[in-house]
Design a protein around this motif. Structure first.
Motif, mmCIF file in Angstrom:
data_model
loop_
_atom_site.group_PDB
_atom_site.id
_atom_site.type_symbol
_atom_site.label_atom_id
_atom_site.label_comp_id
_atom_site.label_asym_id
_atom_site.label_seq_id
_atom_site.Cartn_x
_atom_site.Cartn_y
_atom_site.Cartn_z
ATOM 1 N N GLY A 126 0.431 -1.170 -0.242
ATOM 2 C CA GLY A 126 -0.041 0.034 -0.386
ATOM 3 C C GLY A 126 0.968 1.607 -0.130
ATOM 4 N N PHE A 127 0.388 2.420 -0.187
ATOM 5 C CA PHE A 127 1.172 3.672 -0.610
ATOM 6 C C PHE A 127 1.270 4.394 1.072
ATOM 7 C CE2 PHE A 127 0.844 8.565 -0.142
ATOM 8 C CZ PHE A 127 1.510 8.293 -1.478
ATOM 9 N N LYS A 128 -0.032 4.321 2.121
ATOM 10 C CA LYS A 128 1.147 3.920 3.267
ATOM 11 C C LYS A 128 1.891 3.704 3.598
ATOM 12 C CE LYS A 128 -4.143 6.689 3.641
ATOM 13 N NZ LYS A 128 -4.711 6.600 5.058
ATOM 14 N N SER A 129 1.910 2.714 3.421
ATOM 15 C CA SER A 129 2.922 1.619 4.327
ATOM 16 C C SER A 129 4.349 2.107 3.405
ATOM 17 C CB SER A 129 2.324 0.077 3.656
ATOM 18 O OG SER A 129 2.575 -0.417 2.933
ATOM 19 N N ILE A 130 4.375 2.952 2.694
ATOM 20 C CA ILE A 130 5.805 2.731 1.747
ATOM 21 C C ILE A 130 6.654 3.651 3.557
ATOM 22 C CG2 ILE A 130 7.452 4.545 0.476
ATOM 23 C CD1 ILE A 130 4.873 4.466 -1.742
ATOM 24 N N GLY A 131 7.497 2.974 3.150
ATOM 25 C CA GLY A 131 8.707 3.298 4.115
ATOM 26 C C GLY A 131 10.776 3.650 3.895
ATOM 27 N N SER A 132 11.009 3.251 2.843
ATOM 28 C CA SER A 132 11.804 3.578 2.079
ATOM 29 C C SER A 132 12.027 3.061 0.564
ATOM 30 C CB SER A 132 12.892 1.699 2.754
ATOM 31 O OG SER A 132 12.703 0.700 1.697
ATOM 32 N N ARG A 133 13.202 3.320 -0.570
ATOM 33 C CA ARG A 133 13.082 3.621 -1.409
ATOM 34 C C ARG A 133 12.729 2.082 -2.377
ATOM 35 N NH1 ARG A 133 16.647 6.569 0.338
ATOM 36 N NH2 ARG A 133 16.643 8.945 -1.048
ATOM 37 N N ALA A 134 13.028 1.476 -1.497
ATOM 38 C CA ALA A 134 12.880 0.224 -1.771
ATOM 39 C C ALA A 134 10.496 -0.810 -1.770
ATOM 40 C CB ALA A 134 13.061 -1.005 -1.107
ATOM 41 N N ASP A 135 10.519 -0.101 -0.857
ATOM 42 C CA ASP A 135 8.896 -0.071 -0.610
ATOM 43 C C ASP A 135 8.096 0.981 -2.290
ATOM 44 O OD1 ASP A 135 8.793 -0.924 1.381
ATOM 45 O OD2 ASP A 135 8.883 0.094 2.978
ATOM 46 N N PHE A 136 8.784 2.077 -2.537
ATOM 47 C CA PHE A 136 8.319 3.173 -3.350
ATOM 48 C C PHE A 136 8.488 2.370 -4.616
ATOM 49 C CE2 PHE A 136 9.442 5.946 -7.584
ATOM 50 C CZ PHE A 136 7.703 6.737 -7.167
ATOM 51 N N TRP A 137 9.313 1.597 -4.925
ATOM 52 C CA TRP A 137 9.495 1.127 -6.716
ATOM 53 C C TRP A 137 8.499 -0.533 -6.168
ATOM 54 C CZ3 TRP A 137 10.965 2.924 -9.930
ATOM 55 C CH2 TRP A 137 12.534 3.924 -10.272
ATOM 56 N N ARG A 138 8.087 -1.275 -5.698
ATOM 57 C CA ARG A 138 6.776 -2.118 -4.753
ATOM 58 C C ARG A 138 5.632 -1.616 -5.343
ATOM 59 N NH1 ARG A 138 8.108 -3.432 -0.293
ATOM 60 N NH2 ARG A 138 9.957 -5.304 -0.707
ATOM 61 N N PHE A 139 5.307 -0.359 -4.878
ATOM 62 C CA PHE A 139 4.244 0.530 -4.967
ATOM 63 C C PHE A 139 3.702 0.990 -6.505
ATOM 64 C CE2 PHE A 139 2.132 4.333 -5.594
ATOM 65 C CZ PHE A 139 0.987 3.588 -5.544
ATOM 66 N N ALA A 140 4.719 1.370 -7.503
ATOM 67 C CA ALA A 140 4.861 1.766 -8.352
ATOM 68 C C ALA A 140 4.633 0.439 -9.386
ATOM 69 C CB ALA A 140 6.162 3.016 -8.978
ATOM 70 N N GLU A 141 5.090 -0.524 -9.090
ATOM 71 C CA GLU A 141 5.198 -1.464 -10.294
ATOM 72 C C GLU A 141 3.663 -2.600 -9.702
ATOM 73 O OE1 GLU A 141 8.776 -3.325 -9.986
ATOM 74 O OE2 GLU A 141 9.905 -1.723 -10.765
ATOM 75 N N GLY A 142 3.273 -2.632 -8.665
ATOM 76 C CA GLY A 142 2.186 -2.989 -8.541
ATOM 77 C C GLY A 142 0.730 -2.062 -8.452
ATOM 78 N N PRO A 143 0.414 -1.345 -7.400
ATOM 79 C CA PRO A 143 -0.591 -1.062 -6.712
ATOM 80 C C PRO A 143 -0.862 -0.045 -7.644
ATOM 81 C CG PRO A 143 -0.315 -1.425 -4.904
ATOM 82 C CD PRO A 143 1.224 -2.031 -5.176
ATOM 83 N N LEU A 144 0.376 0.646 -8.278
ATOM 84 C CA LEU A 144 -0.383 2.541 -8.745
ATOM 85 C C LEU A 144 -0.733 1.196 -10.371
ATOM 86 C CD1 LEU A 144 0.305 5.076 -9.190
ATOM 87 C CD2 LEU A 144 2.662 4.450 -9.621
ATOM 88 N N LEU A 145 0.134 0.802 -11.690
ATOM 89 C CA LEU A 145 -0.286 0.190 -12.643
ATOM 90 C C LEU A 145 -2.054 -0.294 -12.475
ATOM 91 C CD1 LEU A 145 3.327 -0.870 -14.349
ATOM 92 C CD2 LEU A 145 1.943 1.861 -14.157
ATOM 93 N N ASP A 146 -1.488 -1.351 -11.922
ATOM 94 C CA ASP A 146 -2.635 -1.695 -11.017
ATOM 95 C C ASP A 146 -4.463 -1.140 -10.855
ATOM 96 O OD1 ASP A 146 -1.995 -3.964 -12.037
ATOM 97 O OD2 ASP A 146 -1.812 -4.783 -9.228
ATOM 98 N N GLY A 147 -3.884 0.237 -10.289
ATOM 99 C CA GLY A 147 -4.693 1.307 -9.931
ATOM 100 C C GLY A 147 -5.615 1.773 -11.398
ATOM 101 N N LEU A 148 -4.277 2.186 -12.435
ATOM 102 C CA LEU A 148 -4.463 3.591 -13.130
ATOM 103 C C LEU A 148 -4.798 2.434 -14.533
ATOM 104 C CD1 LEU A 148 -0.648 5.343 -13.481
ATOM 105 C CD2 LEU A 148 -3.149 5.920 -12.763
ATOM 106 N N TYR A 149 -4.365 1.122 -14.977
ATOM 107 C CA TYR A 149 -4.696 0.677 -16.261
ATOM 108 C C TYR A 149 -5.858 -0.229 -15.568
ATOM 109 C CZ TYR A 149 -0.044 3.375 -17.581
ATOM 110 O OH TYR A 149 0.179 3.566 -17.983
ATOM 111 N N TRP A 150 -7.165 -0.478 -16.353
ATOM 112 C CA TRP A 150 -8.153 -1.197 -16.313
ATOM 113 C C TRP A 150 -7.972 -1.725 -17.422
ATOM 114 C CZ3 TRP A 150 -11.394 -1.930 -11.979
ATOM 115 C CH2 TRP A 150 -10.645 -1.401 -10.474
#
Length: 648
Positions: free
Chosen positions: A86-110
């Motif tokens: 989740g976005f609110k659980s980002i605590g490092s740069r690795a967490d950012f890439w995990r969010f960007a490649e997962g939930p972010l793209l899943d939410g943008l592209y339907w």
């Protein structure tokens, strides 16, 4: 003992203003002032109604629900099994890439329906199948240069790199990495783009930016490529993810900004802004009705500008000595800015739409318009608030007894409240500094001085977690809490209430002793309604009506007994005075002429109050003198009796 003057005068005053329906102390100037005020009040209410229609026409409940579903999609974890995505659980740069490649793209592209069937949407994404993704999403970062902080000499052999917290002068604008695409080169922003005020810094609107492709697979490949080539560095201080959607069902744009800050302390802080705004104004019939209200609003503003200009020409420097006039100018300035922004927003949205339709591969910067639209709504909300306060509470306070008591209470105890406020805030800020210095490094509520102030107000209201201060300092925590509650809550606040209650009791006692002879504004409303009904032939005209709107009927005069002949004569005299006053009102319409003519015949309220107080003091002196004379007479009688017994 005879009745005192304090008991006689109110009774006489009630007789004059009650059944006789004659109020000799209401002057023509007061009547004209009330009529002018009533006319201004009606105009202001119509103006405020029009302004409220415009303001509430820009908002709806759909905005809240749209923000809610977008927050649930992008801010909450994608599954209960992996809460780290989740976005609110980002605590490092690795967490950012995990969010960007997962939930972010899943939410943008339907691109699939709920049963996994492929959607044919002509290379467009519809979030929740209802919200069209406008253009593409943009990701932007800001960096600081190396060696922008000072290192203590003893540690220079251990530390070669040093990246300070974000400052505009320390911002890194040089090319880095592969240096072949826009994401590796610094891009300056336009001067009108708003800066972002984050949790740990104020960030400019430029940076290293790139856009995501229209295809989800291409976006995944690009993000993986940037992660492998270290697009995020130690100097990265903030990353922005911006995209916009449009829902045609409710005609709302949703502009989303996701922010991840990487402070100099390490780790990451997240924040988000989701704005639902109505940028396309004129579509339905209701929108065209709002357009007519906007035209009426502009006409009102032009009228008020002319009115204030005339006042400035007449009063000159005296105009700027009134707080009400400054409030009028503030309302006019805010209204003019609102009109200008409304025109600019309409033009800018049409230009952005043309750019978006011409190239669907670019990022449409609707955040600029959404940001100023929110400021516009806040500005109009404050404008409406002060306008209602001015019209219905403060400016017309003298025409309502309750509001007059309130204003008199506040004005009479103003000096006491100011003196109390100085003492209160000295103690309050002393406790705020104590809390910041003792608990600031361990408790979030005391992490800044501003948070300390808000936390102490919460303590006063009973909303506070005592365990946090006790855990931070087991000795000073309870001492701070107990002493603050004792001195501020039990002593100072009760002193404040005592000042208000004591002053209000005095004011209320004065209003009960001294009857009000001022014409109330409700009398003018009743009189205007009666005249309207008479013109519509729905009511018969009254025989004789005084300026206060109260008829002096013959049956009331005929009921007077022979023993009340003196009262009857006084009523007849007063009625003659009222008729004479009506003639004066017709001959001398100006306020100054009326006051000069009627000053010899009528007594003002202030003069009456002064005479009444003087009479009350005189009564006390007479009572004291009478008591002394009685004591002297008793003493003389005793001496006389004693001398008579001695002579015998």
């Amino acid at each position: 003992m005879e009745p005192s003057a304090a008991r006689q005068w109110p009774a006489v005053d009630r007789r004059l203003s009650g059944s006789g329906a004659v109020r000799p102390r209401v002057s023509c100037s007061r009547e004209l002032e009330l009529k002018t005020t009533l006319r201004e009040l009606v105009i202001y209410i119509v103006f405020l109604t029009d302004l409220c229609i415009l303001t509430f026409g820009m908002v709806s409940m759909d905005m809240y629900y749209l923000n809610k579903v977008m927050s649930h999609l992008f801010l909450e974890p994608s599954s209960s099994e992996d809460n780290r995505s989740g976005f609110k659980s980002i605590g490092s740069r690795a967490d950012f890439w995990r969010f960007a490649e997962g939930p972010l793209l899943d939410g943008l592209y339907w691109d699939k329906w709920y049963n996994n069937t492929t959607l044919t949407l002509q290379n467009n994404s519809h979030i929740y199948y209802e919200n069209l993704l406008l253009g593409v999403a943009q990701i932007r970062q800001l960096k600081v240069r190396n060696n922008t902080c000072s290192i203590y000499p003893y540690f220079r052999t251990f530390l070669e790199d040093c990246y300070s917290e974000y400052r505009y002068r320390a911002e890194d604008r040089s090319d880095f990495g592969l240096r072949n695409e826009s994401e590796w080169k610094y891009t300056s922003a336009t001067s009108l783009s708003p800066w972002y005020w984050g949790s740990v810094g104020l960030y400019s609107s430029g940076g290293y930016m790139f856009t995501l492709p229209k295809s989800k697979q291409e976006s995944v490949e690009k993000l993986v490529f940037l992660r492998q080539n270290s697009w995020l560095t130690r100097g990265t201080r903030v990353v922005f993810i911006d995209f916009s959607t449009y829902n045609a069902n409710i005609n709302l744009f949703c502009i989303i900004k996701l922010v991840v800050e990487f402070p100099a302390t390490g780790g990451a802080l997240t924040s988000s802004h989701i704005y639902s705004v109505k940028l396309l104004r004129y579509i339905t019939y209701y929108d065209y009705f709002l357009a007519s209200c906007e035209i009426a609003f502009c006409l009102f503003i032009i009228t008020f500008i002319i009115q204030e200009a005339i006042k400035i020409v007449k009063l000159k420097k005296e105009y700027f000595r009134s707080a009400w006039n400054w409030l009028d100018l503030l309302l006019l300035v805010v209204s003019i800015l609102a009109i200008a922004f409304n025109i600019y927003s309409t033009v800018e949205v049409s230009l952005l739409m043309e750019e978006l339709l011409s190239d669907a591969q670019v990022y449409p910067d609707f955040y600029f318009l959404a940001f100023w639209q929110v400021l516009y709504n806040n500005m109009i909300a404050v404008n409406i608030f002060f306008a209602w306060i001015k019209v219905l509470i403060l400016k017309y306070v003298s025409f309502n007894k309750t509001m007059t008591q309130l204003s008199s209470t506040l004005s009479r105890c103003a000096k006491d409240i100011i003196g109390f406020a100085i003492m209160f805030f000295i103690i309050f800020f002393a406790y705020a500094q104590l809390g910041y210095l003792v608990f600031g490094s361990q408790v979030e509520e005391f992490s800044t001085f501003q948070n300390c102030i808000f936390t102490q107000f919460r303590i006063v209201l009973g909303d506070f977690n005592f365990e946090t201060t006790e855990a931070a300092n087991r000795i000073l925590g309870p001492i701070y809490f107990i002493t603050f509650v004792f001195f501020v809550f039990f002593i100072l606040l009760n002193m404040f209430l005592a000042i208000i209650n004591d002053t209000y009791s005095e004011v209320k006692a004065d209003f009960e002793v001294i009857p009000s002879q001022e014409l109330q504004i409700r009398d003018l409303f009743r009189q205007s309604c009666n005249k309207a009904l008479v013109k519509l032939k729905l009511k018969k005209p009254e025989m004789d009506t005084n300026p206060a709107g109260e008829s002096l009927e013959r049956k009331d005069i005929s009921k007077l007994s022979n023993g009340d002949s003196a009262n009857e004569k006084s009523h007849l005299k007063l009625s003659k005075l009222q008729k004479g006053k009506e003639k004066l009102c017709q001959q001398y319409p100006s306020t100054e002429d009326m006051d000069s003519v009627t000053a010899q015949s009528y007594v003002s309220t202030a003069e009456f109050q002064q005479l009444f107080r003087y009479t009350a003091e005189l009564e006390k002196e007479l009572n004291n003198t009478n008591a002394k004379l009685r004591r002297i007479m008793k003493s003389m009688q005793k001496l006389k009796d004693t001398s008579g017994k001695t002579a015998q």
